[in-house]
Design a protein around this motif. Structure first.
Motif, short mmCIF file in Angstrom:
data_model
loop_
_atom_site.label_atom_id
_atom_site.label_comp_id
_atom_site.label_asym_id
_atom_site.label_seq_id
_atom_site.Cartn_x
_atom_site.Cartn_y
_atom_site.Cartn_z
N UNK B 619 -14.90 -17.24 -33.83
CA UNK B 619 -14.29 -18.44 -33.52
C UNK B 619 -12.62 -17.65 -33.31
N UNK B 620 -12.06 -18.05 -32.01
CA UNK B 620 -10.96 -17.71 -31.71
C UNK B 620 -9.92 -18.91 -31.95
N UNK B 621 -10.14 -20.20 -31.30
CA UNK B 621 -9.37 -21.31 -31.52
C UNK B 621 -10.19 -22.53 -31.03
N UNK B 622 -9.59 -23.73 -31.48
CA UNK B 622 -10.46 -25.01 -31.06
C UNK B 622 -9.47 -25.75 -30.45
N UNK B 623 -9.78 -26.33 -29.29
CA UNK B 623 -8.97 -27.22 -28.35
C UNK B 623 -9.58 -28.51 -27.99
N UNK B 624 -9.08 -29.40 -27.89
CA UNK B 624 -9.71 -30.49 -27.36
C UNK B 624 -10.17 -30.46 -26.11
N UNK B 625 -11.30 -31.02 -25.63
CA UNK B 625 -11.75 -30.84 -24.11
C UNK B 625 -10.76 -31.66 -23.34
N UNK B 642 -4.90 -22.63 -20.42
CA UNK B 642 -3.87 -21.78 -20.19
C UNK B 642 -3.97 -21.04 -18.89
N UNK B 643 -4.36 -21.59 -17.84
CA UNK B 643 -4.65 -20.83 -16.84
C UNK B 643 -5.87 -20.03 -16.44
N UNK B 644 -6.43 -20.02 -17.58
CA UNK B 644 -7.68 -18.92 -17.35
C UNK B 644 -8.93 -19.69 -17.08
N UNK B 645 -9.84 -19.49 -16.56
CA UNK B 645 -11.25 -19.98 -16.41
C UNK B 645 -12.05 -19.71 -17.74
N UNK B 646 -12.38 -20.83 -18.28
CA UNK B 646 -13.30 -20.85 -19.40
C UNK B 646 -14.63 -21.42 -19.24
N UNK B 647 -15.79 -20.73 -19.39
CA UNK B 647 -16.92 -21.35 -19.01
C UNK B 647 -17.06 -22.20 -20.42
N UNK B 648 -18.11 -23.17 -20.41
CA UNK B 648 -18.38 -23.83 -21.62
C UNK B 648 -19.75 -24.28 -21.72
N UNK B 649 -20.31 -24.79 -22.76
CA UNK B 649 -21.47 -25.36 -22.67
C UNK B 649 -21.67 -26.38 -23.78
N UNK B 650 -22.14 -27.73 -23.52
CA UNK B 650 -22.13 -28.90 -24.59
C UNK B 650 -23.46 -28.62 -25.56
N UNK B 651 -23.25 -28.28 -26.63
CA UNK B 651 -24.22 -28.26 -27.64
C UNK B 651 -25.32 -29.29 -27.65
N UNK B 665 -14.03 -35.12 -27.63
CA UNK B 665 -14.85 -33.99 -27.90
C UNK B 665 -13.90 -32.74 -28.01
N UNK B 666 -14.30 -31.75 -29.03
CA UNK B 666 -13.58 -30.66 -29.13
C UNK B 666 -14.37 -29.46 -28.56
N UNK B 667 -13.54 -28.49 -28.17
CA UNK B 667 -14.20 -27.24 -27.87
C UNK B 667 -13.91 -25.99 -28.88
N UNK B 668 -14.81 -25.41 -29.13
CA UNK B 668 -14.79 -24.25 -30.28
C UNK B 668 -14.85 -22.93 -29.18
N UNK B 669 -13.70 -22.34 -29.35
CA UNK B 669 -13.62 -21.10 -28.37
C UNK B 669 -14.15 -19.94 -29.09
N UNK B 670 -15.33 -19.26 -28.72
CA UNK B 670 -15.84 -18.09 -29.32
C UNK B 670 -15.77 -16.92 -28.62
N UNK B 684 -15.02 -31.18 -35.83
CA UNK B 684 -14.85 -30.10 -36.46
C UNK B 684 -14.82 -30.45 -37.76
N UNK B 685 -15.64 -29.68 -38.66
CA UNK B 685 -15.80 -30.03 -40.13
C UNK B 685 -14.89 -28.88 -40.75
#
Lengths: 102, 744
Positions: B619-625, B642-651, B665-670, B684-685
């Motif tokens: 896990x690198x960081x967590x942000x709000x979607x 922050x200007x970078x394209x980040x692909x994501x998926x909804x669990x 909803x929160x995004x966990x960046x891995x 996030x728990x």
């Protein structure tokens, strides 16, 4: 004090005189010693002897002599002779031994 | 220590010694400095010798017989009568294997097969050839050994000499056995008998002053001391080895026969590990007689009494004084001093490690796993109770549990260096078979990873290294044509990277030929079109079952079985494997493995009613979607971080969970390897100590789930398989973008 006329306690050891049998042999020897300070032990039936066995004989000898008696070893088996020879103990026990031709 | 335990120790030590022997044999060719070579040869000899000696104590005649011949040849090498060349090294390596086999058979209670027996006989025959044919190195020998050296008598000559050995030429061994020797299953007599195989026991003096009368003695305690007058050509270490099993609880002094100064120096170095004072050492070595030492001591005492009133610190060391008095050469004292400091060092090292049964460790880890789960339960109860003191106690407890867990897991960590070093042999053998010249470079050997992982990584690594040598490194003429040095390089490297360990197998060989792989893949129907495939996708093809691009099948590799097995093995360890390669330049194969298999720090998240654990290391960081992405599950699945394209998926989508997502909803960046991706979750728990429980057979194949764990409440949470999910996200992203391109 001279115990030479005392009837020597005789015993024939059978089997091994090793660390595994040392405890029981010690008891037997101690029982004999309490009856008489002159012991004659027949070693013809000893098929294996190790340092524990040698120690027992030496300790018995020591105690016999301390009480004015003596320990005599007779009919050494080849295994016993072999070990006494290796440790150069034959003269310490001072018993006549029969050296077989082979 | 009972006999059975002693035997087990023998097996363990033999394997270690054999390993050292192999390492030394492989290293010896690269050694240029004479001293290093001599040290290596000595170490090899010692290994063979110790195994022979110990095997003799246990009556393992087969091992004794074989190692005896080996030892004899090694002895000749050691005394410079033979020169160790490449052929001899190969022969010794084979002998090492054979001894290994013999020891292994004793260990498992197996019987020597006919073919192995024949191998053994063939090796003995080869070894004997060295013993019979004296090489023309005698001139060399005479140069290093001046005429004073005692003659190398063979036992036969000794016997025919009629027993008239001069006293001074004998060893004097005095030994006072410790009280527990007999109880430990050792018999001094058998040690003497063994000693008798190394020379002639001239006389044994038995001393039993310590022995009390029968009534006071303990029949199982050893009271004996002996003085042995021993005539042998064996060296100090050899003689010492006879006492190896008892030296811990016995007082042993071994006095060598009268000898040259150079020999004394080496003898001092070979002294047993007793805490000897230098004077005693010198006397023991026979460099000084008792009388000479007494003279020196008297001199020292006289000086001391003269200085008594002044500083005590100016006292001249005994060693220096001995030299000044002209009794010994400085070199001898130096060796003695060196030995003393060495002893101190080894003593310190000895205390640093103990042997523990691996099973006990596993049990400990299992228990700690349970403890972690129970601790989580306590935490939850404490939170529910809402009592501050209870909460505080629970938090202290969980901190301690965490520390215990880390400590216990650390116990299982071993350095990968040993595994790497095994490859010296593989490279040596395979390179020799193929007639290639190859150097193996090793780095990162001190990287630690879980023992189970280390054990399981051996086979796949062997396969990769063999592949590198066989397919990777080109033959000398091709290398010359490509302007590379004739000697090929294979590099094994290991390092830690964000919660994983990375192992690299790198070669400077021919590299993978993309076109050839694609052609082959088309031919086999593995791919449909050759377009739009990235290099790494193409290279992954070589992991498909039955895939081989080798033109010729050698007996080492090329049959196309293997790479798929390698990948399966690595995946079974929750790892992955990737290839970087440049045609004609070289290939790097990178294996990424999790650090441990048992307990990890996890990050607990919730989607709907289900809990999921993400390995915290990834896990690198967590942000709000971002708002524009909220409730847009059908739309784009990347956003700008922050200007970078980040692909994501909804669990929620991935695992098909019913219900609506919450307002936020929160995004966990891995991150895995070089790829980052976002996972969208409801809640996030936070951190959670995760005991990994394997999934049942039924669920093994499910993509995206790596295992399960039990929460403090008793609920089950699934552990996400991040590498797999990241791949899924990226692939989806790739598809999207290629579809976009088509639309354009």
């Amino acid at each position: 004090m001279d115990n030479t006329d005392q009837v020597p306690g005789k015993w024939q050891v059978e089997g091994e005189m090793t660390i595994f049998t040392a405890a029981s042999i010690k008891e037997k020897l101690a029982a004999l010693l309490s009856a008489s300070s002159r012991l004659e032990i027949d070693l013809s039936g000893v098929n294996e002897i190790d340092t524990a066995g040698v120690q027992l004989l030496l300790a018995t000898k020591k105690e016999c002599q301390a009480k004015g008696g003596d320990l005599t070893l007779v009919h050494h088996s080849i295994q016993v002779l072999d070990v006494l020879d290796l440790c150069n103990l034959t003269t310490i026990f001072g018993d006549p031994v029969v050296i077989s031709s082979n | 220590m009972g006999m059975e335990e002693a035997l087990q120790t023998f097996f363990v030590e033999s394997h270690e010694l054999l390993q050292e022997m192999e390492d030394r044999l492989l290293a010896i060719q690269g050694l240029v400095v004479d001293e290093d070579r001599i040290e290596a040869i000595n170490a090899i000899f010692r290994a063979a010798h110790t195994i022979k000696g110990s095997a003799g104590l246990f009556g393992l005649d087969g091992i004794v017989e074989f190692t005896h011949v080996l030892e004899s040849v090694l002895d000749k090498v050691r005394s410079s009568q033979l020169v160790m060349d490449a052929d001899m090294i190969s022969l010794f390596l084979k002998c090492k294997d054979h001894v290994s086999l013999l020891v292994g058979l004793e260990e498992s209670g197996g019987v020597l097969q006919g073919s192995d027996q024949a191998t053994g006989q063939a090796l003995v025959a080869q070894l004997s050839a060295y013993l019979q044919a004296p090489q023309t190195n005698t001139v060399h020998e005479e140069k290093t050994h001046p005429a004073i050296t005692y003659p190398h008598l063979d036992p036969l000559a000794l016997e025919s000499a009629g027993g008239g050995v001069v006293d001074n030429d004998n060893w004097h061994i005095s030994i006072e056995f410790g009280p527990d020797v007999l109880r430990n299953g050792m018999d001094p007599l058998s040690i003497f008998r063994y000693l008798g195989t190394m020379g002639t026991i001239v006389q044994v003096g038995t001393f039993f002053d310590r022995l009390p009368g029968l009534s006071e003695m303990d029949p199982e305690t050893c009271y004996m001391s002996y003085l042995i007058n021993f005539s042998s050509e064996a060296d100090k270490t050899t003689i010492e080895s006879a006492f190896e099993f008892v030296q811990e609880d016995c007082k042993i002094n071994i006095l060598p026969p009268h000898s040259r100064i150079a020999d004394f120096v080496s003898v001092i170095k070979g002294l047993p590990q007793h805490d000897l004072r230098i004077g005693e050492m010198l006397v023991q070595c026979g460099t000084l007689t008792e009388r000479e030492l007494a003279a020196v001591l008297a001199y020292q005492a006289a000086q001391e009494s003269g200085q008594n009133s002044t500083e005590a610190g100016t006292k001249q060391p005994l060693g220096e004084m001995v030299v000044q008095a002209g009794f010994v050469q400085p070199a001898v004292v130096e060796a003695a001093l060196q030995k003393q400091s060495q002893q101190k060092k080894t003593k310190a090292r000895q205390q640093q490690s103990i042997r523990v049964d691996a099973e006990k460790l596993d049990m400990l880890i299992n228990l700690i796993g349970e403890l972690v789960i129970a601790g989580a339960g306590v935490n939850i109860v404490a939170q529910r109770s809402g009592r501050a003191d209870m909460l505080e106690a629970a938090s202290t407890l969980s901190r301690l549990v965490e520390e215990v867990r880390d400590g216990a897991l650390n116990l299982r960590m071993v350095q990968i260096g040993e595994t790497f070093n095994r490859f010296q042999r593989v490279v040596h053998d395979v390179a020799k078979d193929l007639g290639k010249e190859i150097e193996l470079l090793i780095s990162g050997g001190d990287t630690e990873l879980d023992k189970t992982v280390v054990e399981k990584i051996g086979d796949p690594l062997t396969h990769l290294v063999r592949n590198s040598i066989d397919h990777g490194i080109e033959t000398a003429d091709i290398r010359a044509a490509r302007g590379k040095p004739a000697q090929g390089k294979v590099h094994l490297n290991a390092y830690h990277d964000s919660g994983s360990i990375v192992i690299e197998v790198q070669d400077d060989g021919g590299g993978l030929n993309r076109d050839k792989i694609l052609a082959k893949a088309l031919e086999k129907g593995l791919v449909e079109s050759v377009h739009e495939m990235s290099d790494s996708d193409v290279f992954q093809l070589i992991f498909e079952a039955g895939f081989s691009t080798a033109d010729t099948v050698s007996n080492i590799s090329g049959r196309g079985v293997g790479m798929d097995v390698v990948r399966r093995n690595i995946e079974a360890l929750r790892g992955n494997i990737e290839i970087q390669s440049k045609y004609t330049v070289g290939t790097t194969i990178r294996i990424r493995l999790p650090l441990t298999l048992a307990i990890i720090d996890g990050f607990l998240v919730r989607v709907g009613q289900s809990h999921y654990v993400i390995p915290l290391d990834m896990v690198i960081e967590c942000v709000d979607l971002p708002e524009e992405n909220l409730n847009s599950s059908k739309g784009s699945n990347y956003f700008s971080l922050r200007g970078e394209v980040l692909p994501y998926m909804r669990l929620r989508d991935t695992f098909e969970i019913d219900g609506e997502s919450g307002r936020r909803e929160s995004v966990v960046i891995v991150k895995y390897g070089n790829t980052r991706a976002g996972l969208v979750v409801d809640t996030l728990l936070g951190e959670f100590q995760t005991v990994i429980k394997p999934l049942g057979k039924l669920f093994e194949r499910i993509k995206g789930i790596g295992g399960s764990t039990i929460l403090g409440t008793g609920e089950v949470a699934l552990i996400l398989d991040i590498p797999n999910l990241v791949q899924q996200v990226v692939r989806k992203d790739h598809h999207e973008s290629s579809r976009l391109q088509v639309r354009h």
